[in-house]
Design a protein around this motif. Sequence first.
Motif, PDB file in Angstrom:
ATOM      1  N   ILE A  73       0.844  -1.205   0.000  1.00 16.40           N
ATOM      2  CA  ILE A  73       0.000   0.000   0.000  1.00 16.40           C
ATOM      3  C   ILE A  73       0.872   1.245   0.000  1.00 16.40           C
ATOM      4  CG2 ILE A  73      -1.573   1.388   1.431  1.00 16.40           C
ATOM      5  CD1 ILE A  73      -3.058  -0.797   0.007  1.00 16.40           C
ATOM      6  N   LYS A  74       1.925   1.217   0.815  1.00 17.02           N
ATOM      7  CA  LYS A  74       2.845   2.359   0.885  1.00 17.02           C
ATOM      8  C   LYS A  74       3.534   2.609  -0.450  1.00 17.02           C
ATOM      9  CE  LYS A  74       2.443   3.200   5.391  1.00 17.02           C
ATOM     10  NZ  LYS A  74       1.949   4.502   5.925  1.00 17.02           N
ATOM     11  N   LEU A  75       3.744   1.534  -1.221  1.00 14.25           N
ATOM     12  CA  LEU A  75       4.414   1.660  -2.517  1.00 14.25           C
ATOM     13  C   LEU A  75       3.407   1.804  -3.667  1.00 14.25           C
ATOM     14  CD1 LEU A  75       7.203  -1.052  -2.071  1.00 14.25           C
ATOM     15  CD2 LEU A  75       7.483   1.423  -1.962  1.00 14.25           C
ATOM     16  N   GLN A  76       2.135   2.010  -3.333  1.00 17.46           N
ATOM     17  CA  GLN A  76       1.070   2.197  -4.327  1.00 17.46           C
ATOM     18  C   GLN A  76       0.827   0.947  -5.183  1.00 17.46           C
ATOM     19  OE1 GLN A  76      -0.741   5.084  -4.229  1.00 17.46           O
ATOM     20  NE2 GLN A  76       0.567   5.569  -2.475  1.00 17.46           N
ATOM     21  N   GLN A  77       1.129  -0.211  -4.631  1.00 13.17           N
ATOM     22  CA  GLN A  77       0.865  -1.472  -5.334  1.00 13.17           C
ATOM     23  C   GLN A  77      -0.453  -2.053  -4.804  1.00 13.17           C
ATOM     24  OE1 GLN A  77       4.352  -3.899  -4.673  1.00 13.17           O
ATOM     25  NE2 GLN A  77       5.745  -2.386  -5.573  1.00 13.17           N
ATOM     26  N   ARG A  78      -1.540  -1.341  -5.111  1.00 15.14           N
ATOM     27  CA  ARG A  78      -2.814  -1.601  -4.448  1.00 15.14           C
ATOM     28  C   ARG A  78      -3.379  -2.998  -4.751  1.00 15.14           C
ATOM     29  NH1 ARG A  78      -6.070   1.751  -1.774  1.00 15.14           N
ATOM     30  NH2 ARG A  78      -4.725   3.475  -2.374  1.00 15.14           N
ATOM     31  N   GLN A  79      -3.315  -3.456  -6.006  1.00 13.15           N
ATOM     32  CA  GLN A  79      -3.901  -4.748  -6.356  1.00 13.15           C
ATOM     33  C   GLN A  79      -3.204  -5.897  -5.625  1.00 13.15           C
ATOM     34  OE1 GLN A  79      -6.739  -5.330  -8.265  1.00 13.15           O
ATOM     35  NE2 GLN A  79      -6.444  -7.345  -7.328  1.00 13.15           N
ATOM     36  N   ASN A  80      -1.868  -5.879  -5.676  1.00 16.51           N
ATOM     37  CA  ASN A  80      -1.109  -6.910  -4.961  1.00 16.51           C
ATOM     38  C   ASN A  80      -1.355  -6.828  -3.466  1.00 16.51           C
ATOM     39  OD1 ASN A  80       0.015  -7.917  -7.313  1.00 16.51           O
ATOM     40  ND2 ASN A  80       1.831  -6.610  -7.197  1.00 16.51           N
ATOM     41  N   ALA A  81      -1.440  -5.600  -2.960  1.00 18.36           N
ATOM     42  CA  ALA A  81      -1.675  -5.399  -1.530  1.00 18.36           C
ATOM     43  C   ALA A  81      -3.006  -6.011  -1.111  1.00 18.36           C
ATOM     44  CB  ALA A  81      -1.643  -3.908  -1.199  1.00 18.36           C
ATOM     45  N   CYS A  82      -4.048  -5.758  -1.897  1.00 21.93           N
ATOM     46  CA  CYS A  82      -5.380  -6.280  -1.565  1.00 21.93           C
ATOM     47  C   CYS A  82      -5.413  -7.805  -1.624  1.00 21.93           C
ATOM     48  CB  CYS A  82      -6.423  -5.680  -2.495  1.00 21.93           C
ATOM     49  SG  CYS A  82      -6.684  -3.908  -2.216  1.00 21.93           S
ATOM     50  N   ASN A  83      -4.682  -8.382  -2.569  1.00 26.43           N
ATOM     51  CA  ASN A  83      -4.601  -9.847  -2.649  1.00 26.43           C
ATOM     52  C   ASN A  83      -3.979 -10.431  -1.388  1.00 26.43           C
ATOM     53  OD1 ASN A  83      -5.725  -9.809  -5.215  1.00 26.43           O
ATOM     54  ND2 ASN A  83      -3.747  -9.875  -6.259  1.00 26.43           N
ATOM     55  N   ASN A  84      -2.915  -9.799  -0.902  1.00 24.91           N
ATOM     56  CA  ASN A  84      -2.250 -10.286   0.305  1.00 24.91           C
ATOM     57  C   ASN A  84      -3.093 -10.054   1.556  1.00 24.91           C
ATOM     58  OD1 ASN A  84       0.461 -11.406  -0.387  1.00 24.91           O
ATOM     59  ND2 ASN A  84       0.716  -9.419  -1.364  1.00 24.91           N
ATOM     60  N   LEU A  85      -3.807  -8.950   1.598  1.00 28.08           N
ATOM     61  CA  LEU A  85      -4.698  -8.694   2.733  1.00 28.08           C
ATOM     62  C   LEU A  85      -5.844  -9.708   2.757  1.00 28.08           C
ATOM     63  CD1 LEU A  85      -4.828  -4.784   2.619  1.00 28.08           C
ATOM     64  CD2 LEU A  85      -3.671  -6.196   4.326  1.00 28.08           C
ATOM     65  N   GLU A  86      -6.349 -10.065   1.575  1.00 27.44           N
ATOM     66  CA  GLU A  86      -7.384 -11.094   1.498  1.00 27.44           C
ATOM     67  C   GLU A  86      -6.859 -12.438   1.990  1.00 27.44           C
ATOM     68  OE1 GLU A  86     -10.506 -11.190   0.908  1.00 27.44           O
ATOM     69  OE2 GLU A  86     -10.944  -9.192   0.106  1.00 27.44           O
ATOM     70  N   LYS A  87      -5.616 -12.742   1.629  1.00 26.48           N
ATOM     71  CA  LYS A  87      -5.001 -13.995   2.084  1.00 26.48           C
ATOM     72  C   LYS A  87      -4.863 -14.004   3.602  1.00 26.48           C
ATOM     73  CE  LYS A  87      -2.878 -17.968   1.428  1.00 26.48           C
ATOM     74  NZ  LYS A  87      -3.573 -19.146   0.889  1.00 26.48           N
ATOM     75  N   ALA A  88      -4.451 -12.862   4.166  1.00 25.90           N
ATOM     76  CA  ALA A  88      -4.337 -12.752   5.620  1.00 25.90           C
ATOM     77  C   ALA A  88      -5.694 -12.960   6.286  1.00 25.90           C
ATOM     78  CB  ALA A  88      -3.758 -11.391   5.992  1.00 25.90           C
ATOM     79  N   LYS A  89      -6.727 -12.408   5.664  1.00 26.32           N
ATOM     80  CA  LYS A  89      -8.083 -12.572   6.195  1.00 26.32           C
ATOM     81  C   LYS A  89      -8.509 -14.042   6.145  1.00 26.32           C
ATOM     82  CE  LYS A  89     -12.892 -11.190   5.330  1.00 26.32           C
ATOM     83  NZ  LYS A  89     -13.791 -10.424   4.433  1.00 26.32           N
ATOM     84  N   GLU A  90      -8.227 -14.718   5.033  1.00 20.51           N
ATOM     85  CA  GLU A  90      -8.556 -16.142   4.896  1.00 20.51           C
ATOM     86  C   GLU A  90      -7.899 -16.976   5.993  1.00 20.51           C
ATOM     87  OE1 GLU A  90      -7.570 -17.632   1.061  1.00 20.51           O
ATOM     88  OE2 GLU A  90      -8.708 -16.099  -0.019  1.00 20.51           O
ATOM     89  N   LEU A  91      -6.684 -16.572   6.376  1.00 15.93           N
ATOM     90  CA  LEU A  91      -5.936 -17.315   7.394  1.00 15.93           C
ATOM     91  C   LEU A  91      -6.310 -16.908   8.810  1.00 15.93           C
ATOM     92  CD1 LEU A  91      -2.435 -17.321   5.646  1.00 15.93           C
ATOM     93  CD2 LEU A  91      -3.985 -19.262   5.908  1.00 15.93           C
ATOM     94  N   GLY A  92      -7.296 -16.012   8.937  1.00 19.90           N
ATOM     95  CA  GLY A  92      -7.822 -15.682  10.255  1.00 19.90           C
ATOM     96  C   GLY A  92      -7.217 -14.475  10.936  1.00 19.90           C
ATOM     97  N   TYR A  93      -6.508 -13.625  10.192  1.00 19.29           N
ATOM     98  CA  TYR A  93      -5.918 -12.431  10.799  1.00 19.29           C
ATOM     99  C   TYR A  93      -6.971 -11.314  10.794  1.00 19.29           C
ATOM    100  CZ  TYR A  93      -2.042  -9.451  12.264  1.00 19.29           C
ATOM    101  OH  TYR A  93      -1.205  -8.631  12.989  1.00 19.29           O
ATOM    102  N   LYS A  94      -7.522 -11.010  11.955  1.00 15.82           N
ATOM    103  CA  LYS A  94      -8.695 -10.133  12.058  1.00 15.82           C
ATOM    104  C   LYS A  94      -8.414  -8.699  11.618  1.00 15.82           C
ATOM    105  CE  LYS A  94     -10.900 -12.863  15.684  1.00 15.82           C
ATOM    106  NZ  LYS A  94     -11.441 -12.876  17.063  1.00 15.82           N
TER     107      LYS A  94
END
Length: 740
Positions: free
Chosen positions: A708-729
Amino acid sequence: MKNKKQYKKQYKKQYKKQDPKAKKSPVEKKSREDSLSFINDEFMLFFTLILAGVYFLYSQVSDGMYQHDEAGHFISMRSFWHNPNIILGNWAKAGYKLIYVIPSLLGEGFVIIVNCVVAALTSFFSYKVVKQLNGKFAVLAFILLASQPMWFQLSFRNYSEIITAFLLVLALYMFFNNKLIWSAFIVSYICIIRQEFYLILGIFGIYLLINKQFRAILIAAICPVLYNVWGFIATGDPFYLISQVIGTSSMYGEAYPRQGIGHYPLVSEVIFGIAILTLVIIYIGSKSLNWKRLNWFILIPAVLFFCIHCIFNSKTLEIGPASGGNLRYMAVIAPLLAIIGALALDEVKNVKKRYRLLIFLIPLLFVAGYFWSYEFEGIHLGDERNWRPLIVGGICSIFILLPVKNNTIVTLVFVVLSITSAIKSIEPIPNSPENETMEDVTRWYAMQIRRSQSDNSVQHYKIDENTQIYLQHPLFMYYQGKTTYDFNKTIKPVMHNHVDTAGIGSLIIWDSHYSYRPKLREKSIPDQYFIDRPIQYHLLNTFQSTDNKFNVKVFQKMKQADQNFEEGMAKFNSKEYTDALPHFKASISVNPDHYVAWFFAGACYQNQRDLNNALACYNKSIEISNTYPNTLLNRGILLSMANRNSMALNDFNNYISLKPGDPNGFMRRGNLYFSQNEFENAIKDYAQVVKLAPRYAEAYYNVGLAQIKLQQRQNACNNLEKAKELGYKQAENAIKQFCN
């Protein structure tokens, strides 16, 4: 005139077959359809020999191991001659070992040859079963089994699945030949190889009872009864067989991850191949459309075995032993599917309106395209597309729908499809970095033995043939061609009840694969136990695999336990930090250079929020020894909290160099880079964390924030979704803020 007419009639009758317009007789039609009739049993036996040779040649190319059990089983075969009771139990599979104990005396190479012959003969008897059932495509059963991907991979290896499959087909051959007593005995014997077959034996027993085959029923009970008697003599347990079945579920209940009830259906194409699965569906469809009874004697064992392992892998039911979704277990029913596949082509000829088979084929092609058309990765299907299953399945389906009557063409088409698909999916297994590392360990040990024989000087440690060894990894013995009984002192496992009472000078060869498995062996020991006791256990050598996924640490016991330190550790592990601290101080007073005691004293201070004393203890520990990684990590954390970032970075770098396979070092260094706005360096470290620990949810979250800090929003959102899938609230809030 009359004679002339008779002559013309006789002439026409004699030379009718030479007239291309003449109508073919039923016999001639049958001859045309059975154009493969020149293939007899002698020809197929010759082809079986060739197939065994192909398997053997493949064994020379595929020099890696599917799993280390194949080494363990070979050692177990040889160990029988020292202790026959060693082959008792579910893992050892007594029925399997009894067949191989004599071949094992002639060496591993001979056992490989026997495996190849057994695998090839299973194809031959699959062909024979189809012939007994009057199938016209018996040759296809041979090819369908021989070319199955998993079957081909296991053909020469030391696993019970191949011999079980062979005996299962042999039992069917005897059954269809009305030799029920022999069939009952073989199924009885299979039960002391694979416990799943007790259920199948029970169903077979009911069939025999209904048909009043009482002698066959008695024969069916022979092997389980004899096995129970053997177990009773060895253990004193009169219900040894029942105890083993229950004990297997208890021991392996949580030892391996359950992959889900749908795991085997999802990977079935990888195991059996799309051609054979298409034919199995065609068999069921053709029988259903023609209102004919299925051959349950073939289907029941296949379906039951498949369903049993699906249930074992259920995450919700949690019934029976957890098998980890091991693909090789399904090789047991591989010949049954090959037989069904060959019979399918006979059945499809009786379907008058073949387009009706689309009712079955369209769902199959949907499954092939939607679920199966992915590259296989380890034990699951990956994310990368591979359209081969859909393409081959489509070709098979189209050909099935065509009204081709010539059996040779039909057979050749499916032979080509099966072999082509197999060639595309079968790859030799190379020797793994773990195996290479264990070879290095074996060579190191051999060098120590040679050194002890040639050097009589006094050393602070000495390893000779009388040194007691504690280890878990089977390759240490396998690469030396020895069993545990071939050493002067029998090798013992790395477990507390053995190691704690070990004598001075004992050698502990700890490995990261087998030595610490608390779910399987409660008293197994992590390497940290030995690292935390450097005065008691001297680290002789460390071996790291080239992929950093496996390591071996060799310790030698130099002293008996330090009671002050052990009592401090007991309190520390119970989070009684205030009570633990005096014990560590007492240990330090006896041995001021006990740098691990200094570390734990510092950790007690740190947990009490006394950071100055904690830092002082860490400094003292590192002053004595800068190779204890935990001190470097903890001091780095304290220094980063105090904004002494360059010193903290140095500690994290040193920690990573000592423990390159631990994600915690990369995580801490990544966090430090993030706090200094070095987001690209942070992302690199977080990527390494994910590589080492794919389910580390916080790493996905952190890399998402850095992107997000590097303006790589699409990749960032994919990784945040993965974190959510793994239970990171916390990932949910970040997704709402940055991704919606």
